[in-house]
Scaffold this motif. Sequence first.
Motif, short mmCIF file in Angstrom:
data_model
loop_
_atom_site.label_atom_id
_atom_site.label_comp_id
_atom_site.label_asym_id
_atom_site.label_seq_id
_atom_site.Cartn_x
_atom_site.Cartn_y
_atom_site.Cartn_z
N SER A 1 0.82 -1.22 0.00
CA SER A 1 0.00 0.00 0.00
C SER A 1 0.85 1.27 0.00
O SER A 1 0.50 2.27 -0.64
N GLU A 2 1.99 1.25 0.70
CA GLU A 2 2.85 2.43 0.74
C GLU A 2 3.43 2.75 -0.64
O GLU A 2 3.77 3.90 -0.92
N MET A 3 3.51 1.73 -1.48
CA MET A 3 4.10 1.95 -2.80
C MET A 3 3.12 2.58 -3.77
O MET A 3 3.46 2.89 -4.90
N ASP A 4 1.88 2.79 -3.32
CA ASP A 4 0.96 3.63 -4.08
C ASP A 4 1.36 5.10 -3.95
O ASP A 4 0.99 5.94 -4.77
N ILE A 5 2.13 5.40 -2.91
CA ILE A 5 2.56 6.78 -2.65
C ILE A 5 3.99 7.01 -3.13
O ILE A 5 4.29 8.03 -3.76
N TYR A 6 4.87 6.03 -2.83
CA TYR A 6 6.29 6.20 -3.13
C TYR A 6 6.77 5.14 -4.12
O TYR A 6 6.54 3.95 -3.91
N PRO A 7 7.47 5.54 -5.17
CA PRO A 7 8.16 4.55 -6.00
C PRO A 7 9.40 4.05 -5.26
O PRO A 7 10.12 4.85 -4.64
N ARG A 8 9.63 2.77 -5.28
CA ARG A 8 10.79 2.22 -4.59
C ARG A 8 12.09 2.65 -5.27
O ARG A 8 12.21 2.51 -6.49
N PRO B 1 19.17 -6.55 -4.05
CA PRO B 1 17.73 -6.31 -4.28
C PRO B 1 17.32 -4.91 -3.85
O PRO B 1 17.74 -4.41 -2.80
N ALA B 2 16.47 -4.29 -4.68
CA ALA B 2 16.08 -2.90 -4.43
C ALA B 2 15.09 -2.76 -3.29
O ALA B 2 15.09 -1.74 -2.58
N THR B 3 14.21 -3.75 -3.10
CA THR B 3 13.18 -3.64 -2.08
C THR B 3 13.75 -4.04 -0.73
O THR B 3 14.03 -5.21 -0.48
N ILE B 4 13.95 -3.06 0.14
CA ILE B 4 14.49 -3.30 1.48
C ILE B 4 13.63 -2.57 2.50
O ILE B 4 12.89 -1.64 2.17
N SER B 5 13.74 -3.00 3.76
CA SER B 5 12.93 -2.41 4.82
C SER B 5 13.65 -1.32 5.58
O SER B 5 13.11 -0.76 6.54
N VAL B 6 14.88 -1.00 5.17
CA VAL B 6 15.59 0.12 5.78
C VAL B 6 14.89 1.42 5.36
O VAL B 6 14.63 1.61 4.17
N PRO B 7 14.55 2.29 6.29
CA PRO B 7 13.91 3.57 5.90
C PRO B 7 14.81 4.35 4.95
O PRO B 7 16.00 4.56 5.22
N GLU C 1 15.11 7.90 2.55
CA GLU C 1 14.59 9.22 2.19
C GLU C 1 14.36 9.24 0.68
O GLU C 1 15.28 8.98 -0.10
N THR C 2 13.15 9.53 0.27
CA THR C 2 12.82 9.49 -1.15
C THR C 2 11.76 10.53 -1.46
O THR C 2 11.53 11.45 -0.66
N THR C 3 11.10 10.39 -2.59
CA THR C 3 10.09 11.36 -3.03
C THR C 3 8.86 10.62 -3.52
O THR C 3 8.97 9.59 -4.19
N THR D 1 9.58 9.34 3.49
CA THR D 1 10.41 8.20 3.88
C THR D 1 9.67 6.91 3.54
O THR D 1 8.48 6.76 3.86
N LEU D 2 10.39 5.97 2.91
CA LEU D 2 9.81 4.68 2.56
C LEU D 2 10.61 3.56 3.23
O LEU D 2 11.83 3.47 3.06
N ALA D 3 9.93 2.74 4.01
CA ALA D 3 10.49 1.50 4.55
C ALA D 3 9.61 0.39 4.01
O ALA D 3 8.52 0.14 4.53
N ALA D 4 10.05 -0.24 2.94
CA ALA D 4 9.21 -1.19 2.21
C ALA D 4 8.79 -2.36 3.08
O ALA D 4 9.58 -2.90 3.85
N LYS D 5 7.51 -2.74 2.95
CA LYS D 5 7.02 -3.93 3.62
C LYS D 5 7.04 -5.08 2.63
O LYS D 5 7.55 -4.97 1.53
N GLY D 6 6.48 -6.21 3.01
CA GLY D 6 6.45 -7.35 2.10
C GLY D 6 7.55 -8.35 2.41
O GLY D 6 8.30 -8.22 3.38
N ARG D 7 7.64 -9.36 1.54
CA ARG D 7 8.60 -10.47 1.76
C ARG D 7 9.54 -10.53 0.57
O ARG D 7 9.12 -10.80 -0.56
N HIS D 8 10.83 -10.29 0.85
CA HIS D 8 11.77 -10.15 -0.25
C HIS D 8 13.11 -10.82 0.10
O HIS D 8 13.49 -10.93 1.26
N ASP D 9 13.83 -11.25 -0.94
CA ASP D 9 15.12 -11.89 -0.74
C ASP D 9 16.17 -10.86 -0.35
O ASP D 9 16.29 -9.82 -1.03
#
Length: 411
Positions: free
Chosen positions: A94-101, A318-324, A326-328, A336-344
């Motif tokens: 859902s957060e990725m509707d706001i922020y591109p990873r 891998p680009a998708t990480i849960s570390v916060p 700073e983005t746009t 700030t984006l801290a991606a959720k989900g399950r990733h390698d």
Amino acid sequence: MSTFGTLFRVTTYGESHCKSVGCIVDGCPPGMELIEADIQPQMTRRRPGQSALTTPRDEKDLVQIQSGTEYGVTLGTPIGMLVRNEDQRPKDYSEMDIYPRPSHADWTYLQKYGVKARSGGGRSSARETIGRVAAGAIAEKYLALAHNIEIVAFVSSVGPIHLFDPESTPASEPAFQKLLSTITRQHVDSFLPVRCPDTVIAEKMADLIAQYRDKKDSIGGTVTCVIRNVPAGLGEPCFDKIEAKLAHAMLSIPATKGFEVGSGFKGTEIPGSKHNDMFIPHPTDPLQLATATNNSGGIQGGITNGESIYFKVAFKSPATISVPQETTSYSGEPGTLAAKGRHDPCVVPRAIPIVEAMAALVVMDMVLMQQSREASRDMLGKAKRVIPELNKEEEKVAMKVAETVLEAQGQ
């Protein structure tokens, strides 16, 4: 596009969180025994949730053959294969509707299509590679039966940890060349979860991946692949050289950032007198030649020379990480984006069957092309060739035309 190949054509479909993913394979030779059990082993090697070092997404990735076979035998018609997505969690995105990873394809897909998949990475997700692996398993079976071709990949580095000295050329490493000639998939899988065929190095790699996982970060690595028992003569100059097709195939895999064949970039530091692969009599076939070394990686002039092909593929962190981070946002607002989900935390252990599959698709296509060329050439040998003789008057006309052309050229 979503189609790869010329004579052996594979079209994949599906997004990371749709109902199913799969492929259509067109051009498979008829009469080959084929059931799901021939395909499933590679699917299982690729599936998520294999260990604590991979994404915990729980997918069994059970393949179903939908068409193209009857009573377990290929018909020569398109083979449809399907794998259902079972463990879907679109709400994780859902957060990725706001922020591109950052460094992911969210923004570029939106720019290209004007719309993007709201859950996961859509077609840019590694989930798309399921169709490739299923198709590759079919190609591998034909290549093994028809030519005894073997394709084996393994992890050769994770972050700064390398299986062999990165400063040396592969051909100068006797241990590396021995590994290429003997390594099997069973041996590679005995080093799970990393799939690096060295106990000490594999443990170091596993520890490093775990460190980045625990920090909610990620790390990259490389995969090395060898293709053995390849017939000489495969490859379509000038633009479809076999190393060019392999590079195309490998760099189409998600998260890839580099490709090198044979001696690769280190080969640029060696003079030709040392880099050249000298020809020697073939040890078992008096009608063939072999080479004393294999800096060429089994390919010369874009055509296979009969030696083993080997290459290396680089995969980014891998680009998708849960570390916060700073983005746009899409609207241009800082956030700030801290991606959720399950990733390698590192993709290379699961990339092994994908690299093998894409290598199989390239070689399969090249084999079918060469078989077509040889068959058409052999047909000429069966036909009685008649070369008409020119009579005296025709000879005079031909000579006059030739003289006129030479005069016009100033010769």
